[in-house]
Write a protein that holds these residues in place. Sequence first.
Motif, PDB file in Angstrom:
ATOM      1  N   UNK A 139      67.140  20.463 -47.698  1.00  0.00           N
ATOM      2  CA  UNK A 139      67.552  21.921 -47.454  1.00  0.00           C
ATOM      3  C   UNK A 139      68.635  22.506 -47.902  1.00  0.00           C
ATOM      4  N   UNK A 140      69.648  21.738 -48.407  1.00  0.00           N
ATOM      5  CA  UNK A 140      70.970  22.473 -48.952  1.00  0.00           C
ATOM      6  C   UNK A 140      70.539  22.623 -50.546  1.00  0.00           C
TER       7      UNK A 140
ATOM      8  N   UNK B  98      67.786  23.862 -51.248  1.00  0.00           N
ATOM      9  CA  UNK B  98      66.864  24.976 -51.262  1.00  0.00           C
ATOM     10  C   UNK B  98      67.833  26.066 -51.072  1.00  0.00           C
ATOM     11  N   UNK B  99      69.066  25.824 -50.359  1.00  0.00           N
ATOM     12  CA  UNK B  99      70.069  27.024 -50.411  1.00  0.00           C
ATOM     13  C   UNK B  99      70.414  27.145 -51.867  1.00  0.00           C
ATOM     14  N   UNK B 100      70.598  26.244 -52.644  1.00  0.00           N
ATOM     15  CA  UNK B 100      71.060  26.640 -53.955  1.00  0.00           C
ATOM     16  C   UNK B 100      70.160  27.459 -54.594  1.00  0.00           C
ATOM     17  N   UNK B 101      68.582  26.900 -54.695  1.00  0.00           N
ATOM     18  CA  UNK B 101      67.577  27.669 -55.265  1.00  0.00           C
ATOM     19  C   UNK B 101      67.420  28.828 -54.751  1.00  0.00           C
ATOM     20  N   UNK B 102      67.776  29.342 -53.493  1.00  0.00           N
ATOM     21  CA  UNK B 102      67.512  30.905 -53.021  1.00  0.00           C
ATOM     22  C   UNK B 102      68.670  31.727 -53.284  1.00  0.00           C
TER      23      UNK B 102
ATOM     24  N   UNK C 224      69.331  32.875 -46.822  1.00  0.00           N
ATOM     25  CA  UNK C 224      70.317  31.944 -46.771  1.00  0.00           C
ATOM     26  C   UNK C 224      71.177  31.862 -45.346  1.00  0.00           C
TER      27      UNK C 224
ATOM     28  N   UNK D 179      67.170  29.607 -43.569  1.00  0.00           N
ATOM     29  CA  UNK D 179      67.746  28.184 -43.705  1.00  0.00           C
ATOM     30  C   UNK D 179      68.810  27.688 -42.750  1.00  0.00           C
TER      31      UNK D 179
END
Lengths: 171, 194, 331, 111
Positions: free
Chosen positions: A32-33, A35-39, A63, A67
């Motif tokens: 999940x985190x 994914x945060x950097x990706x977004x 974000x 998320x």
Amino acid sequence: MDLTAIVFYLFSIVTVGAAAIMVFSKNIVHSAFALMFSLAGIAVLYVLLYADFIAATQLLVYVGGILILILFGLMLTEQAVTQKFKAVTVNMLPASLLAAVTTVLLVYAYATTSWQMVMPEERSETVYDLGILLMSDYILPFIIAGVLLLIAIVGAILMSTRLTAIKNEEQ
Amino acid sequence: MVQTLKKSWTTFKTIFTGMGVTMRHLLQPSVTLRYPEERDELPSGARSKLFVHIDDCIGCKLCERACPVNCIAIETVQATKDVDLGKTSTGNPKRFWITTFNIDMSKCMYCDMCVPPCPTECISMVPEYEYSEYDRNNLLFQFSELSADKVTEVKEKAEKEQEEKQRKKKEAARKKKAQKADQTSKAKQKNSEG
Amino acid sequence: MALLIFATLPLLLIVGYALFAIWLERKVSAHIQDRLGPMRVGGWHGWAQTIADMLKLIQKEDIIPTNASRFLFKSAPFVLFAASYAAFSVIPFSSAYIGSSINIGVFYLLAVTSLLTLSVIMGAWASNNKWSLLGGMRTAAQMVSYEVPTIMSVLSVLVVAGSLNLMTISEMQTGNDILGFLPNWLIFQNPFLIVAFIIFFISIVAESHRVPFDLPESESELVAGFQTEYSGMRWGIFMLAEYADMLLLSLLGAVLFFGGWASPFGSYLSGPVWGFIWFMLKGLLFVFVMMWMRWTLPRYRVDQLMEICWTILIPVSFINFVLIALWEMTF
Amino acid sequence: MELMITPWLAEPGLVHFLIVSALLLSLGLMAVLSRRNVIMVLMGVELILNSANINLIAFSRYTSLSLEGQMIALFVIIIAAAEAAVALAIVLNMYSRFNTVHLDEIDSLKG
């Protein structure tokens, strides 16, 4: 290489790398985190594409909203409160085959197509034009999206109240 | 609805009342003191560290006896006749050398019972409360001013005098006895004569 | 190079402000309780106390729990501070300085500050400690909920101002023409904006988790909430980010309602330098009110906190938004 | 060969963004197909939606699509938000009923 190219490569590496970590990580909260950097990286790519409003929306909605919902879902399903949680993967071979084939096909198609390109418009802002568009050509989708969001909120609340009702019955 | 509005009004009103109170306290001078630089005056009769004016002490040991925890230790030696120790400031004649006058402040419980019995008002509690020490032995306060040599000298002298006295006493007793014996023998003689 | 210097100016401001604000917090709390507070370090009223504390924090050992998720644990404070620092780039500090005068200023600010929530959960979960996790989840719930009334009250200002650029909003509030003497600040331009300001202020107190909404780090029940396992300079950065967040939201309130760098006396005492001074004074006034409230009000319960948000603030802010729009259409 | 590739790399254009989006799409696909956890699958879906958005916005910059592409991306984001809210409510319901979030263990149609 100018600054745009450097920023592009840096953030596409961040985006794709974080997405890869998200997919292959053993721990689902790490996913999940990642994914945060990706977004957030995707938001920077939007800025490079002269879409500042969409970039801010991406941060605010993905974000700051989705998320956090996902993280809440993870924590409430008791899967993520411990470090020891191991993610389970199935169908690893067919999935990776399919993904690889998709990538190759898409990249081949993108690279060989001769795109009808126009010179990029130099815009200083998009908010004003987007607002005009939203209130003229796209007024119907806009209203429908509003109604959809309302229905989604009502539905989500209804489902979670039923959830507590079920729990109360069990007790 | 009305209920909610009323509640909200009460909330705001009480918040502002509370903020007013804290603002008043913000502006008023503080009640604390910056201790080592500023300090409160001690009230008269505050009980703290004990102090002895050794010049005024007559060695009566009343304070030692009054102490409930035995934190005062006094040893005295009677002065010989040839020395005059002088008088205390209250006019009492001094008759003893004070060879030791130790107060163990780590034992003291600040009951103030040693102060009233003193006939010369030489022991008192002074307004001093910062005497913490790293070593417990430093809390043993010695008030006697006599040096070790002086003490031995005084002791020897006193012993000598004592011996002298005893010797004299003995002599006197012997004399008396002899006299008595003399008298009795004389009386016997008289009796036998008579 | 010049760009780099230009970009680090707010950092210097934030660090200086944080040192001052922590000292001020201690002095205010002390004087409200009839004490004196720090008096020794540095001479006059112990002004160097926080500098000494910072030096101490830098020297301290950086402890990472054995079962913590190391990467997330290490990066959480920096993500938190980066998010709140990124938001400073659209704040117009004076008529001469703004990091980036973009047209979506307010929207960008709200978007970037939503990263704060995530980084708090990041640090909380990575600590692998139940106090941290509870505090982190509380923070997330609280900040997500209070973002709604914040955004609604900001939106109602934008309806009046008609721009998302904070520089433009500040510029339109210079001068004093209302009733002949009042400055052209937005709060005087529309009576319903006063209600919007009250909602905004309550929400920013909750968003920067200060008393009476300091549930994320309520010392008496959760040790220190999401920062329980943090020590040394990482904890210091959490502290710095918290104070920076407080200043950011206060300055946003100053721009949106009280004219930003506009002088209260029209053109008298205006100009870039005076503008900066007025702006900081307005922001610090809000910060001071938050400190003042901290030592006045007791803490809310979690359910009360949520109830205030969802049953009072959000409906009122929606109704208020409509009323402001109607007022703008009629006058 | 080198002479051809270096200027192509130096100036990121439409195709570069499309390739990034293709990579994200296949990674999302991978997550959807290979993970058993519902929430993980949801994250994969978000990734796929984002890759579509990158495409839309890249087209809106480099082709005559102009702002329409950004408009559609905006609606995609709105729908993604609605989807996430409802999907997570469903997941919570599912968890309370079946006590698991693994997709292959949830196989009964009657609750």
